[in-house]
Scaffold this motif. Structure first.
Motif, mmCIF file in Angstrom:
data_model
loop_
_atom_site.group_PDB
_atom_site.id
_atom_site.type_symbol
_atom_site.label_atom_id
_atom_site.label_comp_id
_atom_site.label_asym_id
_atom_site.label_seq_id
_atom_site.Cartn_x
_atom_site.Cartn_y
_atom_site.Cartn_z
ATOM 1 N N TYR A 91 0.786 -1.225 0.000
ATOM 2 C CA TYR A 91 0.000 0.000 0.000
ATOM 3 C C TYR A 91 0.824 1.285 0.000
ATOM 4 O O TYR A 91 0.331 2.335 0.403
ATOM 5 N N VAL A 92 2.042 1.211 -0.471
ATOM 6 C CA VAL A 92 2.845 2.423 -0.660
ATOM 7 C C VAL A 92 2.690 2.826 -2.117
ATOM 8 O O VAL A 92 2.995 2.044 -3.021
ATOM 9 N N GLY A 93 2.190 4.031 -2.343
ATOM 10 C CA GLY A 93 1.937 4.492 -3.702
ATOM 11 C C GLY A 93 3.207 4.905 -4.429
ATOM 12 O O GLY A 93 4.280 5.044 -3.831
ATOM 13 N N TYR A 106 -12.326 5.750 -2.329
ATOM 14 C CA TYR A 106 -10.993 6.097 -2.824
ATOM 15 C C TYR A 106 -9.965 5.194 -2.159
ATOM 16 O O TYR A 106 -9.922 5.102 -0.933
ATOM 17 N N ALA A 107 -9.153 4.546 -2.979
ATOM 18 C CA ALA A 107 -8.149 3.618 -2.442
ATOM 19 C C ALA A 107 -6.719 4.104 -2.684
ATOM 20 O O ALA A 107 -5.775 3.398 -2.374
ATOM 21 N N GLY A 108 -6.561 5.295 -3.236
ATOM 22 C CA GLY A 108 -5.227 5.796 -3.568
ATOM 23 C C GLY A 108 -4.492 6.389 -2.383
ATOM 24 O O GLY A 108 -4.908 6.265 -1.225
ATOM 25 N N GLU A 109 -3.377 7.045 -2.673
ATOM 26 C CA GLU A 109 -2.572 7.690 -1.644
ATOM 27 C C GLU A 109 -3.436 8.718 -0.915
ATOM 28 O O GLU A 109 -4.135 9.500 -1.535
ATOM 29 N N TRP A 110 -3.366 8.684 0.397
ATOM 30 C CA TRP A 110 -4.328 9.407 1.208
ATOM 31 C C TRP A 110 -3.615 10.107 2.347
ATOM 32 O O TRP A 110 -2.724 9.544 2.969
ATOM 33 N N TRP A 111 -4.024 11.323 2.669
ATOM 34 C CA TRP A 111 -3.366 12.092 3.717
ATOM 35 C C TRP A 111 -3.429 11.402 5.074
ATOM 36 O O TRP A 111 -2.475 11.415 5.833
ATOM 37 N N CYS A 112 -4.539 10.782 5.403
ATOM 38 C CA CYS A 112 -4.708 10.188 6.724
ATOM 39 C C CYS A 112 -3.858 8.921 6.876
ATOM 40 O O CYS A 112 -3.147 8.757 7.868
#
Length: 178
Positions: A91-93, A106-112
């Motif tokens: 899960y590292v974009g 949304y499953a992409g890179e996420w701030w949280c």
């Protein structure tokens, strides 16, 4: 409370909670994930499951490990390492941010997820001496540093600015020494 008072009952409460998280973890898909008491349940292979929320659980289990010794400490560290391995491998974009996994929106890179797992990426190596996650944390900080927090995907800023800032700054504070 345990750190302030030394009362074993506080640490025992943390250990009971952490033991429950580990029990659920053994039944979760993806392997190494935690059960959040919502979304995907132990034994299920479908449904929402979030790296961000799981990272908070991992930080709690890590806090328990930091206050234990011997085999007990290793049990808790093993749980957190299993989760960290799951995330760092899956899960590292591409840009270094941490993806939030199985969220229908949304499953992409996420701030949280970048903020909370980024924090774990510094705190786990500090506890174990294994530096392999530090690069993931630095990548998450770099990704967060290029993010316009007022324009994150989905409008959380208007009503949720304190939460956005708290989670992002959590990663910065844990990574500050590096």
């Amino acid at each position: 409370a345990y750190d302030m008072t030394g009362s074993q009952r506080y640490l025992d409460t943390c250990k009971r909670w952490s033991d429950r998280m580990i029990e659920y973890q053994g039944k979760m898909a993806p392997k190494g994930g935690y059960y959040m008491n919502y979304g995907r349940q132990p034994g299920q292979t479908e449904g929402n499951w979030y790296v961000a929320d799981n990272s908070s659980i991992a930080l709690g289990v890590l806090a328990t490990a930091a206050r234990c010794t011997g085999p007990e400490k290793e049990k808790y560290l093993g749980s957190v390492k299993a989760f960290a391995d799951l995330v760092s491998k899956n899960y590292v974009g591409e840009a270094g941010g941490i993806m939030n996994a199985f969220w229908y929106k949304y499953a992409g890179e996420w701030w949280c997820s970048s903020g909370i797992f980024g924090s774990l990426s510094f705190l786990l190596p500090a506890e174990t001496g294994d530096e392999s996650l530090r690069g993931v944390g630095l990548g998450a900080l770099n990704w967060l540093g290029h993010l316009d927090l007022a324009k994150v995907k989905f409008d959380y800023w208007k009503d949720g600015a304190p939460a956005v800032v708290m989670y992002v700054l959590e990663a910065y504070s844990a990574g500050m020494p590096y």
